[in-house]
Scaffold this motif. Structure first.
Motif, short mmCIF file in Angstrom:
data_model
loop_
_atom_site.label_atom_id
_atom_site.label_comp_id
_atom_site.label_asym_id
_atom_site.label_seq_id
_atom_site.Cartn_x
_atom_site.Cartn_y
_atom_site.Cartn_z
N VAL A 91 0.87 -1.17 0.00
CA VAL A 91 0.00 0.00 0.00
C VAL A 91 0.91 1.22 0.00
O VAL A 91 1.77 1.36 0.87
N ASP A 93 1.65 5.40 -0.01
CA ASP A 93 1.12 6.60 0.65
C ASP A 93 0.88 7.70 -0.39
O ASP A 93 1.46 8.79 -0.33
N ARG A 141 -4.67 6.40 -1.39
CA ARG A 141 -3.63 5.40 -1.26
C ARG A 141 -3.79 4.38 -2.38
O ARG A 141 -4.89 4.19 -2.91
N LEU A 143 -2.93 0.38 -3.86
CA LEU A 143 -2.44 -0.98 -3.72
C LEU A 143 -1.71 -1.34 -5.00
O LEU A 143 -2.27 -1.26 -6.09
N PHE A 212 -3.47 -4.95 6.01
CA PHE A 212 -3.97 -4.56 4.70
C PHE A 212 -5.50 -4.52 4.70
O PHE A 212 -6.10 -3.62 4.13
N ALA A 215 -6.78 -1.55 6.29
CA ALA A 215 -6.58 -0.36 5.46
C ALA A 215 -7.57 -0.29 4.31
O ALA A 215 -7.55 0.66 3.52
N PHE A 217 -8.18 -2.92 1.96
CA PHE A 217 -7.87 -3.76 0.80
C PHE A 217 -8.12 -5.22 1.12
O PHE A 217 -8.14 -5.62 2.28
#
Length: 225
Positions: A91, A93, A141, A143, A212, A215, A217
């Motif tokens: 991931v 930033d 963000r 992936l 993850f 976050a 995902f």
């Protein structure tokens, strides 16, 4: 327990889903590492397994262990001859420009008394090549899947920060080093395949860890390799 995190096992190899925060080799200042769990991971063999390669302490995912010295030599030779395929998922930033491509950025090591050592892009450094693909964008963000051709120290982390201009979330050296309250780096060794002469390859995928998922995902965001 690490014995519950085995993704692949046969008479020559173990692929372990290493948790973030656990180093492969003993830290200089002490503390636990994969070394402390080798007896647990022997699964009845007299010899304890040994790590064939390294993952950074804060990188989770696929770690290859050999179960005997002959297998170790064969696996090491496979790495040297680039007969190992790996894919990392991170991931970032921020959002990189484009949907994918290749980062060709040689890397060199620099060191200062104040900040310690780090890797940087250096035209005179060792060749480092990484292919990347944007998988999903969420809340500014991204992936991203990274497929390295070479295996330089911190390659994915530097190629994200310098090559794409967007560091890995939580990277304490090349990024902000923070993710909410836990500061865990979101870099995951998602897939590895090692060719073997006369035998099926050693291969496994590691599911995305909870960091993850938290976050936003999911495993469905990552296509088959």
């Amino acid at each position: 327990m690490l014995s519950d995190r085995v993704l692949f096992i046969d008479g020559e190899a173990i692929i372990l889903d290493k948790p973030a925060g656990l180093p492969v080799t003993p830290p200089v200042n002490g503390g636990m590492s994969i070394e402390n769990y080798r007896e647990m991971l022997s699964f009845g063999f007299h010899r304890w397994p040994n790590a064939v390669h390294r993952l950074d302490r804060d990188t989770s995912g696929c770690l290859l262990l050999s179960r005997n010295p002959k297998a170790m030599k064969r696996f090491q030779r496979a790495f040297e001859e680039r007969r190992v395929a790996k894919r990392y998922v991170a991931v970032l930033d921020g959002i990189p420009s484009g949907d994918g491509g290749t980062i060709d950025l040689p890397l060199g090591k620099v060191s200062t008394r104040e900040e310690g050592w780090r890797m940087v892009g250096d035209p005179a450094g060792k060749a480092a090549v990484t292919h990347w693909m944007l998988l999903r964008v969420l809340d500014n963000r991204a992936l991203v899947a990274f497929t390295p051709e070479t295996g330089r120290t911190h390659q994915i982390r530097v190629h994200a920060a310098e090559g794409l201009g967007v560091p890995v979330v939580g990277d304490p050296v090349y990024g902000s080093g923070t993710l909410g309250k836990n500061g865990i780096m979101l870099l995951h060794s998602e897939w590895i395949r090692v060719s073997r002469d006369g035998k099926p390859p050693v291969e496994a995928r590691a599911p995305l860890p909870a960091t993850f998922i938290n976050a936003g995902f999911a495993d469905d965001d990552v296509p088959p390799p």
